[in-house]
Design a protein around this motif. Sequence first.
Motif, PDB file in Angstrom:
ATOM      1  N   SER A 126       4.187   4.780   4.733  1.00 34.71           N
ATOM      2  CA  SER A 126       4.849   3.631   5.352  1.00 34.71           C
ATOM      3  C   SER A 126       3.994   2.392   5.178  1.00 34.71           C
ATOM      4  O   SER A 126       2.776   2.451   5.330  1.00 34.71           O
ATOM      5  CB  SER A 126       5.086   3.903   6.841  1.00 34.71           C
ATOM      6  OG  SER A 126       5.936   5.001   7.034  1.00 34.71           O
ATOM      7  N   VAL A 127       4.637   1.289   4.862  1.00 33.36           N
ATOM      8  CA  VAL A 127       3.930   0.041   4.630  1.00 33.36           C
ATOM      9  C   VAL A 127       4.833  -1.110   5.031  1.00 33.36           C
ATOM     10  O   VAL A 127       6.074  -0.977   5.037  1.00 33.36           O
ATOM     11  CB  VAL A 127       3.510  -0.054   3.151  1.00 33.36           C
ATOM     12  CG1 VAL A 127       4.723  -0.151   2.238  1.00 33.36           C
ATOM     13  CG2 VAL A 127       2.543  -1.194   2.915  1.00 33.36           C
ATOM     14  N   GLN A 128       4.235  -2.229   5.348  1.00 34.24           N
ATOM     15  CA  GLN A 128       5.024  -3.416   5.655  1.00 34.24           C
ATOM     16  C   GLN A 128       5.436  -4.126   4.380  1.00 34.24           C
ATOM     17  O   GLN A 128       4.792  -3.973   3.329  1.00 34.24           O
ATOM     18  CB  GLN A 128       4.221  -4.349   6.552  1.00 34.24           C
ATOM     19  CG  GLN A 128       4.036  -3.832   7.977  1.00 34.24           C
ATOM     20  CD  GLN A 128       3.476  -4.895   8.896  1.00 34.24           C
ATOM     21  OE1 GLN A 128       2.680  -5.731   8.488  1.00 34.24           O
ATOM     22  NE2 GLN A 128       3.881  -4.845  10.162  1.00 34.24           N
ATOM     23  N   ALA A 129       6.480  -4.883   4.474  1.00 32.21           N
ATOM     24  CA  ALA A 129       6.958  -5.652   3.330  1.00 32.21           C
ATOM     25  C   ALA A 129       5.822  -6.512   2.773  1.00 32.21           C
ATOM     26  O   ALA A 129       5.062  -7.115   3.537  1.00 32.21           O
ATOM     27  CB  ALA A 129       8.138  -6.524   3.741  1.00 32.21           C
ATOM     28  N   GLY A 130       5.738  -6.533   1.462  1.00 31.00           N
ATOM     29  CA  GLY A 130       4.663  -7.253   0.792  1.00 31.00           C
ATOM     30  C   GLY A 130       3.451  -6.407   0.481  1.00 31.00           C
ATOM     31  O   GLY A 130       2.568  -6.835  -0.278  1.00 31.00           O
ATOM     32  N   ASP A 144      13.126  -1.098  -1.080  1.00 28.31           N
ATOM     33  CA  ASP A 144      12.439  -0.070  -1.872  1.00 28.31           C
ATOM     34  C   ASP A 144      12.318   1.243  -1.104  1.00 28.31           C
ATOM     35  O   ASP A 144      11.871   2.254  -1.649  1.00 28.31           O
ATOM     36  CB  ASP A 144      11.035  -0.545  -2.259  1.00 28.31           C
ATOM     37  CG  ASP A 144      11.047  -1.722  -3.209  1.00 28.31           C
ATOM     38  OD1 ASP A 144      10.224  -2.641  -3.022  1.00 28.31           O
ATOM     39  OD2 ASP A 144      11.884  -1.726  -4.140  1.00 28.31           O
ATOM     40  N   THR A 145      12.711   1.244   0.154  1.00 27.30           N
ATOM     41  CA  THR A 145      12.642   2.455   0.964  1.00 27.30           C
ATOM     42  C   THR A 145      13.526   3.546   0.372  1.00 27.30           C
ATOM     43  O   THR A 145      14.710   3.338   0.132  1.00 27.30           O
ATOM     44  CB  THR A 145      13.086   2.153   2.407  1.00 27.30           C
ATOM     45  OG1 THR A 145      12.146   1.254   3.005  1.00 27.30           O
ATOM     46  CG2 THR A 145      13.151   3.426   3.235  1.00 27.30           C
ATOM     47  N   ALA A 146      12.922   4.695   0.112  1.00 26.45           N
ATOM     48  CA  ALA A 146      13.643   5.804  -0.519  1.00 26.45           C
ATOM     49  C   ALA A 146      12.699   6.987  -0.660  1.00 26.45           C
ATOM     50  O   ALA A 146      11.484   6.867  -0.430  1.00 26.45           O
ATOM     51  CB  ALA A 146      14.157   5.399  -1.901  1.00 26.45           C
ATOM     52  N   VAL A 203       8.861   6.956   0.757  1.00 31.65           N
ATOM     53  CA  VAL A 203       8.293   5.607   0.849  1.00 31.65           C
ATOM     54  C   VAL A 203       9.152   4.824   1.829  1.00 31.65           C
ATOM     55  O   VAL A 203      10.371   4.729   1.657  1.00 31.65           O
ATOM     56  CB  VAL A 203       8.268   4.910  -0.519  1.00 31.65           C
ATOM     57  CG1 VAL A 203       7.878   3.446  -0.370  1.00 31.65           C
ATOM     58  CG2 VAL A 203       7.300   5.628  -1.461  1.00 31.65           C
ATOM     59  N   THR A 204       8.527   4.263   2.842  1.00 36.35           N
ATOM     60  CA  THR A 204       9.227   3.475   3.850  1.00 36.35           C
ATOM     61  C   THR A 204       8.586   2.107   3.949  1.00 36.35           C
ATOM     62  O   THR A 204       7.379   1.999   4.168  1.00 36.35           O
ATOM     63  CB  THR A 204       9.188   4.169   5.215  1.00 36.35           C
ATOM     64  OG1 THR A 204       9.748   5.477   5.107  1.00 36.35           O
ATOM     65  CG2 THR A 204       9.976   3.369   6.240  1.00 36.35           C
ATOM     66  N   VAL A 205       9.393   1.074   3.751  1.00 36.99           N
ATOM     67  CA  VAL A 205       8.911  -0.305   3.809  1.00 36.99           C
ATOM     68  C   VAL A 205       9.611  -0.997   4.970  1.00 36.99           C
ATOM     69  O   VAL A 205      10.838  -1.104   4.981  1.00 36.99           O
ATOM     70  CB  VAL A 205       9.175  -1.046   2.492  1.00 36.99           C
ATOM     71  CG1 VAL A 205       8.548  -2.441   2.546  1.00 36.99           C
ATOM     72  CG2 VAL A 205       8.624  -0.261   1.307  1.00 36.99           C
ATOM     73  N   SER A 206       8.835  -1.482   5.901  1.00 39.27           N
ATOM     74  CA  SER A 206       9.401  -2.152   7.067  1.00 39.27           C
ATOM     75  C   SER A 206       9.292  -3.657   6.911  1.00 39.27           C
ATOM     76  O   SER A 206       8.360  -4.174   6.291  1.00 39.27           O
ATOM     77  CB  SER A 206       8.674  -1.695   8.328  1.00 39.27           C
ATOM     78  OG  SER A 206       7.287  -1.970   8.223  1.00 39.27           O
TER      79      SER A 206
END
Length: 123
Positions: free
Chosen positions: A10-14, A89-91, A119-122
């Motif tokens: 998991s990561v933040q946008a950017g 891009d979360t998938a 992969v999770t983008v918040s």
Amino acid sequence: VQLQASGGGSVQAGGSLRLSCAASSRIFSNNAMGWFRQAPGKEREFVATIAWNGGSTRYADSVKGRFTISREYGKTMVSLQMNSLKPEDTAVYYCAASRRPVGGDNYATYTHWGQGTQVTVSS
């Protein structure tokens, strides 16, 4: 296990993540390798591919300029460096080995698949 993917999270946008896929030498040596992804409720889609010798790469328009695919021959590993990540891009990301030396965007031409990594983008 012929393909083993790792590196999701998991990561933040950017932000950035690096996915890795360890392959058996038998399927890595002469075949193109690729990454696909599948978001909830959507079909599996092409992300990137690299030729058997690393001589050519191809990317989906949605990731071009942000993602980089590479091969590490000594480790029989293919990686996907993902920068400037977006929520879209979360998938679940899957690595795959093609039956051809140069891959394309058609998942039907890939004969071996890894187990997938989330992969999770918040935002």
